[in-house]
Design a protein around this motif. Structure first.
Motif, short mmCIF file in Angstrom:
data_model
loop_
_atom_site.label_atom_id
_atom_site.label_comp_id
_atom_site.label_asym_id
_atom_site.label_seq_id
_atom_site.Cartn_x
_atom_site.Cartn_y
_atom_site.Cartn_z
N GLN A 72 55.84 -73.97 -3.93
CA GLN A 72 55.98 -73.22 -2.87
C GLN A 72 54.97 -72.52 -2.02
O GLN A 72 54.76 -72.35 -0.55
CB GLN A 72 56.91 -71.78 -3.30
N ALA A 73 53.93 -71.91 -2.72
CA ALA A 73 52.76 -71.47 -2.62
C ALA A 73 51.85 -72.60 -2.15
O ALA A 73 51.00 -71.95 -0.95
CB ALA A 73 52.08 -70.94 -4.04
N LEU A 74 51.58 -73.72 -2.63
CA LEU A 74 50.71 -74.48 -2.53
C LEU A 74 51.52 -74.65 -0.61
O LEU A 74 50.92 -75.07 0.92
CB LEU A 74 50.99 -76.14 -2.99
N LEU A 75 52.38 -75.03 -0.63
CA LEU A 75 53.72 -75.54 1.08
C LEU A 75 53.13 -74.41 1.58
O LEU A 75 52.54 -74.61 2.76
CB LEU A 75 54.67 -75.99 0.95
N ALA A 76 52.61 -73.06 1.57
CA ALA A 76 52.85 -71.50 2.60
C ALA A 76 51.33 -71.74 2.40
O ALA A 76 51.17 -71.55 3.55
CB ALA A 76 53.61 -70.35 1.49
N MET A 77 50.42 -71.60 1.78
CA MET A 77 48.77 -72.10 1.83
C MET A 77 48.76 -73.14 2.90
O MET A 77 47.73 -72.69 4.00
CB MET A 77 48.17 -72.44 1.02
N ALA A 78 49.23 -74.36 2.96
CA ALA A 78 48.74 -75.33 3.97
C ALA A 78 49.11 -74.68 5.70
O ALA A 78 48.43 -74.81 6.54
CB ALA A 78 49.61 -76.56 3.66
N GLN A 79 50.63 -74.74 5.38
CA GLN A 79 50.91 -74.24 6.56
C GLN A 79 50.31 -72.77 7.18
O GLN A 79 50.26 -72.86 8.71
CB GLN A 79 53.19 -73.52 6.63
N GLN A 80 50.47 -71.90 6.07
CA GLN A 80 49.98 -70.73 6.68
C GLN A 80 48.04 -71.13 7.41
O GLN A 80 47.41 -70.15 8.53
CB GLN A 80 49.65 -69.62 5.89
N THR A 81 47.25 -72.32 6.54
CA THR A 81 46.16 -72.09 7.29
C THR A 81 46.03 -72.83 7.92
O THR A 81 44.43 -73.24 8.86
CB THR A 81 44.93 -72.76 5.65
N TYR A 82 46.71 -74.27 8.51
CA TYR A 82 46.83 -74.86 8.78
C TYR A 82 47.43 -75.06 10.22
O TYR A 82 47.42 -76.26 10.79
CB TYR A 82 46.31 -76.76 8.60
N GLY A 83 48.54 -74.20 9.95
CA GLY A 83 49.18 -74.45 10.78
C GLY A 83 50.82 -75.59 10.84
O GLY A 83 51.82 -75.74 11.32
N ARG A 84 50.39 -77.34 9.49
CA ARG A 84 51.35 -77.94 9.43
C ARG A 84 51.02 -78.41 8.06
O ARG A 84 49.21 -77.73 7.51
CB ARG A 84 51.10 -79.04 10.57
N VAL A 85 51.66 -79.50 7.65
CA VAL A 85 51.56 -80.27 6.34
C VAL A 85 51.46 -82.18 6.51
O VAL A 85 52.65 -81.36 7.28
CB VAL A 85 51.95 -79.72 5.07
N ASP A 86 50.90 -82.22 5.65
CA ASP A 86 51.11 -84.07 6.11
C ASP A 86 51.44 -84.25 5.47
O ASP A 86 52.41 -86.03 5.38
CB ASP A 86 50.59 -84.44 7.32
N ILE A 87 50.95 -84.44 4.22
CA ILE A 87 50.51 -85.51 2.32
C ILE A 87 50.54 -84.30 1.89
O ILE A 87 50.36 -83.38 1.30
CB ILE A 87 49.55 -86.11 3.10
N LEU A 88 51.29 -84.86 1.13
CA LEU A 88 51.36 -84.55 -0.95
C LEU A 88 50.69 -85.52 -1.46
O LEU A 88 52.00 -86.74 -1.74
CB LEU A 88 52.71 -84.07 -0.67
N ILE A 89 49.89 -85.74 -2.59
CA ILE A 89 49.40 -86.21 -3.67
C ILE A 89 49.88 -85.54 -4.82
O ILE A 89 48.80 -84.45 -5.02
CB ILE A 89 47.80 -86.47 -2.95
N ASN A 90 50.53 -86.20 -5.66
CA ASN A 90 50.64 -85.37 -6.69
C ASN A 90 50.78 -86.01 -7.99
O ASN A 90 50.61 -87.16 -8.24
CB ASN A 90 52.72 -85.90 -7.31
N ASN A 91 49.01 -85.54 -8.57
CA ASN A 91 48.03 -85.60 -9.62
C ASN A 91 48.25 -85.50 -10.50
O ASN A 91 47.40 -86.24 -11.53
CB ASN A 91 46.66 -86.31 -8.42
N ALA A 92 48.83 -84.14 -10.40
CA ALA A 92 47.80 -83.71 -11.38
C ALA A 92 48.24 -84.25 -12.85
O ALA A 92 49.52 -84.56 -13.09
CB ALA A 92 48.81 -82.18 -11.19
#
Length: 245
Positions: A72-92
């Motif tokens: 949720q923190a990653l999603l919020a950070m993308a939305q707050q920083t850039y106003g949107r999010v398009d791609i998730l790469i689950n690599n960890a």
């Protein structure tokens, strides 16, 4: 690049496990393609160094991927920083291997939390957001190990196979929504995991067989993301041309 290819410039991508290896290479590849990034890993100084080197905009989040709050923190950070999010790469991911008599069971179950539980949680959190906006791409990094049965790597391989099955089911559930889901299974790839194995005296297959480089995997991920919106690369297996799998 054909006219119907997805342009990646101005897209926003979130990459987990971005401080080294395949994740770091994907960060460089997508940044060069014009994506704005949110990158996460545990090592703050490595993340900061990565962000300093990337050609495009990026923000770091130092976090444990298996912490329930991270997705949720990653999603919020993308939305707050850039106003949107398009791609998730689950690599960890992490690799714990060993024989029945000596394996650390707690370490194996930590790997379960990192390599599977965290992938499920992050995939669902972002899939809900992507479904709501009618577009988005999720790529989950699997492994050639998903298709092999090495006796000392049964849990690792089982978790990667679970990621493949889970990702397929999620892709089918999201059909017609504009959200794409795919997996990439790299073969033997030269990353820090090998350095750790060498340090512990374990055999490293790449020392006998020419391996993939992390950049090879990154360009394959970019290829998957650049397909036209109606095309979903559901599963990719990328191995070294010298590999016997």
């Amino acid at each position: 690049m054909g006219m119907n290819m997805q342009a990646l410039n101005s897209k926003v991508a979130v990459i987990t496990g971005a401080s080294s290896g395949i994740g770091e290479a994907i960060a460089h590849e997508l940044s060069a393609a014009g994506c704005s990034l949110v990158v996460t890993a545990r090592r703050t100084e490595r993340l900061n160094a990565l962000c300093a080197k990337l050609p495009g905009p990026s923000v770091p989040l130092s976090a444990e991927i298996d912490d329930p709050a991270t997705a949720q923190a990653l999603l919020a950070m993308a939305q707050q920083t850039y106003g949107r999010v398009d791609i998730l790469i689950n690599n960890a991911g992490m690799l714990v291997s060993g024989s029945l008599d000596t394996i650390d069971i707690d370490a194996l179950l930590q790997m379960t939390r990192t390599n599977y539980d965290a992938v499920v949680r992050t995939s669902y959190v972002f899939a809900r957001a992507f479904k709501q906006q009618g577009a988005g791409s999720i790529i989950n990094v699997s492994s050639v190990g998903a298709y092999l049965s090495h006796s000392s790597m049964g849990v690792y391989a089982g978790l990667k196979q679970a990621v493949e099955v889970f990702s397929t089911a999620l892709r089918v559930e999201l059909k017609g929504t504009g959200v794409r889901v795919g997996t990439i299974a790299p073969g033997t790839t030269e990353t820090e995991i090998f350095d750790q194995l060498r340090a512990s005296g374990k055999a490293v297959p790449a020392d006998k067989t020419p391996a993939l480089q992390a950049a090879d995997v990154a360009s394959a991920v970019r290829y998957m993301l650049e397909q036209p919106a109606h095309a979903n690369v559901a599963r990719m297996l990328l191995v070294s041309s010298a590999e016997s799998v």
